[in-house]
Design an enzyme around this catalytic site. Sequence first.
Site, PDB file in Angstrom:
ATOM      1  N   TYR A   1       0.758  -1.083   0.123  1.00 27.50           N
ATOM      2  CA  TYR A   1      -0.170  -0.053  -0.042  1.00 27.50           C
ATOM      3  C   TYR A   1       0.885   1.397   0.096  1.00 27.50           C
ATOM      4  O   TYR A   1       0.192   2.410  -0.151  1.00 27.50           O
ATOM      5  CB  TYR A   1      -0.929   0.145   1.172  1.00 27.50           C
ATOM      6  CG  TYR A   1      -1.998  -1.128   1.178  1.00 27.50           C
ATOM      7  CD1 TYR A   1      -2.794  -1.402   0.203  1.00 27.50           C
ATOM      8  CD2 TYR A   1      -2.048  -2.076   2.427  1.00 27.50           C
ATOM      9  CE1 TYR A   1      -3.568  -2.340   0.204  1.00 27.50           C
ATOM     10  CE2 TYR A   1      -3.075  -2.820   2.283  1.00 27.50           C
ATOM     11  CZ  TYR A   1      -3.738  -3.180   1.003  1.00 27.50           C
ATOM     12  OH  TYR A   1      -4.680  -4.411   1.455  1.00 27.50           O
TER      13      TYR A   1
ATOM     14  N   SER B   1      -4.157  -6.582   8.064  1.00 33.29           N
ATOM     15  CA  SER B   1      -4.645  -6.836   6.928  1.00 33.29           C
ATOM     16  C   SER B   1      -3.687  -7.613   5.824  1.00 33.29           C
ATOM     17  O   SER B   1      -3.118  -8.369   6.130  1.00 33.29           O
ATOM     18  CB  SER B   1      -5.272  -5.716   6.149  1.00 33.29           C
ATOM     19  OG  SER B   1      -6.195  -5.864   5.223  1.00 33.29           O
ATOM     20  N   TYR B   2      -3.420  -6.841   4.635  1.00 30.95           N
ATOM     21  CA  TYR B   2      -2.334  -7.642   3.623  1.00 30.95           C
ATOM     22  C   TYR B   2      -1.046  -7.464   4.409  1.00 30.95           C
ATOM     23  O   TYR B   2      -0.373  -8.478   4.036  1.00 30.95           O
ATOM     24  CB  TYR B   2      -2.534  -6.709   2.493  1.00 30.95           C
ATOM     25  CG  TYR B   2      -2.085  -7.278   1.173  1.00 30.95           C
ATOM     26  CD1 TYR B   2      -1.028  -8.038   1.087  1.00 30.95           C
ATOM     27  CD2 TYR B   2      -2.897  -7.389   0.001  1.00 30.95           C
ATOM     28  CE1 TYR B   2      -0.682  -8.712  -0.051  1.00 30.95           C
ATOM     29  CE2 TYR B   2      -2.498  -7.870  -1.098  1.00 30.95           C
ATOM     30  CZ  TYR B   2      -1.373  -8.637  -1.074  1.00 30.95           C
ATOM     31  OH  TYR B   2      -1.104  -9.300  -2.610  1.00 30.95           O
TER      32      TYR B   2
ATOM     33  N   TRP C   1      -9.563  -2.651  -5.627  1.00 25.58           N
ATOM     34  CA  TRP C   1      -8.835  -2.677  -6.874  1.00 25.58           C
ATOM     35  C   TRP C   1      -8.806  -1.520  -7.616  1.00 25.58           C
ATOM     36  O   TRP C   1      -7.906  -0.867  -8.242  1.00 25.58           O
ATOM     37  CB  TRP C   1      -9.525  -3.684  -7.804  1.00 25.58           C
ATOM     38  CG  TRP C   1      -9.148  -5.264  -7.497  1.00 25.58           C
ATOM     39  CD1 TRP C   1      -9.929  -6.102  -7.135  1.00 25.58           C
ATOM     40  CD2 TRP C   1      -7.925  -5.890  -7.773  1.00 25.58           C
ATOM     41  NE1 TRP C   1      -9.296  -7.288  -6.908  1.00 25.58           N
ATOM     42  CE2 TRP C   1      -7.991  -7.253  -7.573  1.00 25.58           C
ATOM     43  CE3 TRP C   1      -6.525  -5.558  -8.462  1.00 25.58           C
ATOM     44  CZ2 TRP C   1      -6.947  -8.168  -7.513  1.00 25.58           C
ATOM     45  CZ3 TRP C   1      -5.555  -6.418  -8.560  1.00 25.58           C
ATOM     46  CH2 TRP C   1      -5.842  -7.770  -7.975  1.00 25.58           C
TER      47      TRP C   1
ATOM     48  N   ASP D   1     -15.208  -7.693  12.153  1.00 21.30           N
ATOM     49  CA  ASP D   1     -14.198  -7.650  10.967  1.00 21.30           C
ATOM     50  C   ASP D   1     -14.544  -8.876   9.922  1.00 21.30           C
ATOM     51  O   ASP D   1     -14.396 -10.103  10.170  1.00 21.30           O
ATOM     52  CB  ASP D   1     -12.904  -7.730  11.425  1.00 21.30           C
ATOM     53  CG  ASP D   1     -11.613  -7.536  10.672  1.00 21.30           C
ATOM     54  OD1 ASP D   1     -12.050  -7.377   9.447  1.00 21.30           O
ATOM     55  OD2 ASP D   1     -10.619  -7.230  11.101  1.00 21.30           O
TER      56      ASP D   1
ATOM     57  N   HIS E   1     -13.022  -4.070  10.373  1.00 18.20           N
ATOM     58  CA  HIS E   1     -11.573  -3.957   9.877  1.00 18.20           C
ATOM     59  C   HIS E   1     -11.019  -2.549  10.082  1.00 18.20           C
ATOM     60  O   HIS E   1      -9.748  -2.353  10.019  1.00 18.20           O
ATOM     61  CB  HIS E   1     -11.704  -4.167   8.254  1.00 18.20           C
ATOM     62  CG  HIS E   1     -10.283  -4.845   7.752  1.00 18.20           C
ATOM     63  ND1 HIS E   1      -9.657  -5.634   8.314  1.00 18.20           N
ATOM     64  CD2 HIS E   1      -9.532  -4.355   6.765  1.00 18.20           C
ATOM     65  CE1 HIS E   1      -8.569  -5.996   7.665  1.00 18.20           C
ATOM     66  NE2 HIS E   1      -8.697  -5.056   6.740  1.00 18.20           N
TER      67      HIS E   1
END
Length: 985
Positions: A465, A533-534, A580, A669, A703
């Site tokens: 990110y 998260s990611y 995306w 979440d 989240h």
Amino acid sequence: MMQIQFLLATLLSLFLTAFAQCEEQRPREFNVWATSCSHVPADVLRGRESLAEAIRQSEGSVKNAPEFKWDIMLDAGDLSAHQYPPGENDGQELQRQYRALTKHRREQVYNVPGNHDAPYYDHGPGTWFQKWGDPLGENTEFSGVDPQRRPFPVEGNWERYKFLAGNILFLMLADRNDAPTPVGRGHSKENNSGGYPAGAVTRETFHWWKQQVLENQDKIIVTMHHHALRDTTIASGRGEGHPRYHGGSGGGEGSSYLYFIIEKDDPDDFQYTKDAHVFEDFLDDFHEKHGRGAIDLWVAGHTHVKNPDDTWGAKTISESRWGVSFLQVAALTKFHAGALPLSRLIKFTNGSKNVKADVYLHQAAYKKNPIGWYKPASVTFPLRHKFVAPAPIKSLSPFPKEAKVFDGKYVRAATHKPPKKSSDIKVLTERNVAVPMRDGVVLRANVFRPDRGGPYPVLVMRTPYGKMNGADRYVKAGYIVVSQDARGRYESDGKWESFVRFKTHDAEDGYDTVEWAAKLPGSTGKVGTFGASYNAFLQWRLAPLRPPSLVAMAAFSIPAKYTDLEGPGTIRTGRRMHWWVTGMSPNMRTKGNRPGNNSKTEIRKLWLAGDSEKWLNMLPYLDLPREVFEDETEAVHYWLNNPHTDPWKLHEDVKEITVPNFDIIGWYDHCNGDMLLNKTILSQAKSETARKGSRTIIGPWAHVGRGSRRYGNIDFGPNAKLDSAALEIQWFDYWLKGKKNGLDKTAPVRIFVMGDNKWRDEQHWPLQRTKEKVFHLTSDGRANTPNGDGRLVAIEKAGTGSDHFTYDPKNPVPSLHGAALFQIPTDQKPLAKREDILVYQTKLLDKRIEVTGNPVVELFASSSAPDTDFFVRLIDVAPDGIERDVSLGMVRARYRNGLDKPSLIKPGEVVKYTIRMNPTSNAFLPGHRIRLDITSSDFPNYDRNHNTAANQNADATLETAEQTIHHGGIHATRIVLPQVPNESN
């Protein structure tokens, strides 16, 4: 003589009767007293009660001050006066001055907060105002507001609420200066004063306002915010506000008009748009399209006009633009930034299409005018509709009995002295440091380190990110921090491989980065990884390779399986398309030197301005243009053609992990993934250290908003607040520095029990002491909407029955989400009128029922379609009317037997579906109801089932399905709740 007296008495009686008849025939007025900027603490210290004095003047108890009638008072905020957040003393003084009311009740005052009324953002949005301004009457003992005594009841929350008086709809918008800088106060530990720039609302508030405006065009609409819009009233132009109207120095941009739109108020991922123009654009577009204003009045304060004739910037205190009248209320204060105390009385007359706004001077200090009306500043504006007056307001005592009385003298809190920071340790930053990988690709990282001492452990965050630009809190706690762009993202070389791929370099890249970080100058050689998260996904990828220098992880909020991130054969359309389009693809175009919009900021603006509707509704997904997925199009298409497959399987690799993990996650979440990763590391990790050392904290969060207490009107109380960064530092201090800080004495699992709003330590997850609590569904055939006859009963009723609804994928049940399309805790009332939701609820509970674990619904249903969806939602219905969702579950009919065993259903045939709902912990309290909603859509939280046999990722056809839910007999639909017995039992 007697005859003359009799005649005079008769004439007087006739005159009074005629006068009374004239009074009855005179159109009734509805008077709105508009005030702002009392800045109570600033004036009271100089012997002037800015608010109380104005109230006494209005009620006729001050000599030489003409009384005037008012029905309600609108206050545009800035009740406090400090650059730092107001405290208890300020609140008590505010309530004391409101006690000047004698002819009006406190509930006739409707407040919104200004920028000076804001707390530090980590104290919780609007905390001071909610306690002392309290438009919803949630803190009666402090504010004096009893919601039952409101002449016109309010609906909404502290940040945005509405009420109706006659045919006037008042839309009240809070200023959100409680955000991180530069929008607002900042964090309390940063000691930022805040105050400038001011003028912020959340994107959710704007959308709420716009919806209210569009849905109520048959009404007179009055909007109040602490700020005017740009270029409307006095000092609302660019650069006009700051030095002239607020004193001091500094840039004036945005200091006196609504300037910021907060896109995301998560303190850990705060996003905002400067120069907010969405209000102006909407009003302008509406006026151009319809030839009339979208609203009637916009009432504002903040500016502290110097006098009622002020014309700075070629604008006055009363202006018209876009068919809307803008009224600057000015200020009641005299001593905060200097002002002539004045206010406005807005007079609506029954049956009239005009409204008059008069100016009242509260001090005799302008052009030798006495206290009272200043007629040259009076204006009359047109209304879009004739005014229909409400019924007269009944007289009540000024304050309810439960309101506290604060009669002490105001004492200003001690002068603010920021505590000594650890800023004596400065942060040294190295940017875009090359990190070579084993295959020769170079990744790049920012490295942050203390300017002295050492050696220090290293914390590593790998992210797609965009790497961190600052890590002060961790560095000043004694760590070197490495933040690295993942392969192919931003400054790192190579090709990005998204988490939809089955084979990536993520594990090896993580291993190589950890070992590189361990050898940095000044490093102890011990490394921890962190991120949510990611960023957490990347940690779970590298850990099974067991790099020697890795000691501990803090991987927050990621599920074990990709099919848990999306859903059982489904796609979370809203979140995934937003992710995306606005987040991932712009950088791929930049890296590939391809044309197109590569600005994430601009793309997000376009998304919020209407592009979202285009992308969310575009079908089928396999035909989406390449600009959505860019270089990852083929990988995404493979998964869309094989939605039963899992490219992650993180839980299968846990058996190779030897280091402990710390996870902070939320009940709401979408990434908690049934807690599979957490359960697996505690039981199957390769080492005892990982099994016994791992910790999980589960709070009432989504989240986003981790560690906060409130989402809209859902408030989990002060116990819900959590400083996750502080807990991370404590975690790494124990594992990387060997500090004896008691971490080893903490429980493996700590859960927040909603309803009770308390934390509780547990030794296992899932809990081993739960008992099944079963409720059966029953009705008389009309369970549609909360007003239907659907019931949850503990003892199954004799006989059989069914309920019916129509599921139209062209009109799906809308997800009650924020602008970023994350699943969040929500009040379900906005869906109350939907006939395509079946509602079953218990009677009022007479005892507490705690549900902790995964509820299961055994659903017997038939459909006219060969494939469809069924959603079940567990809801806590509170006595105050809030219908908070507790847990959600769904099934796609063709995958009812497993993702690897797709099978269509036979139309009309009754099928049993076992739906395992999301994990939760909620205490349903006495006086509440347990409710189960059943429907067939939740869009765009999940994609719409097309109700066809085709591959809906490849086919755009949408069909309507007739759905029937059966109960009783051999088709006894029921919900099985994992109940924790009450301690008294």
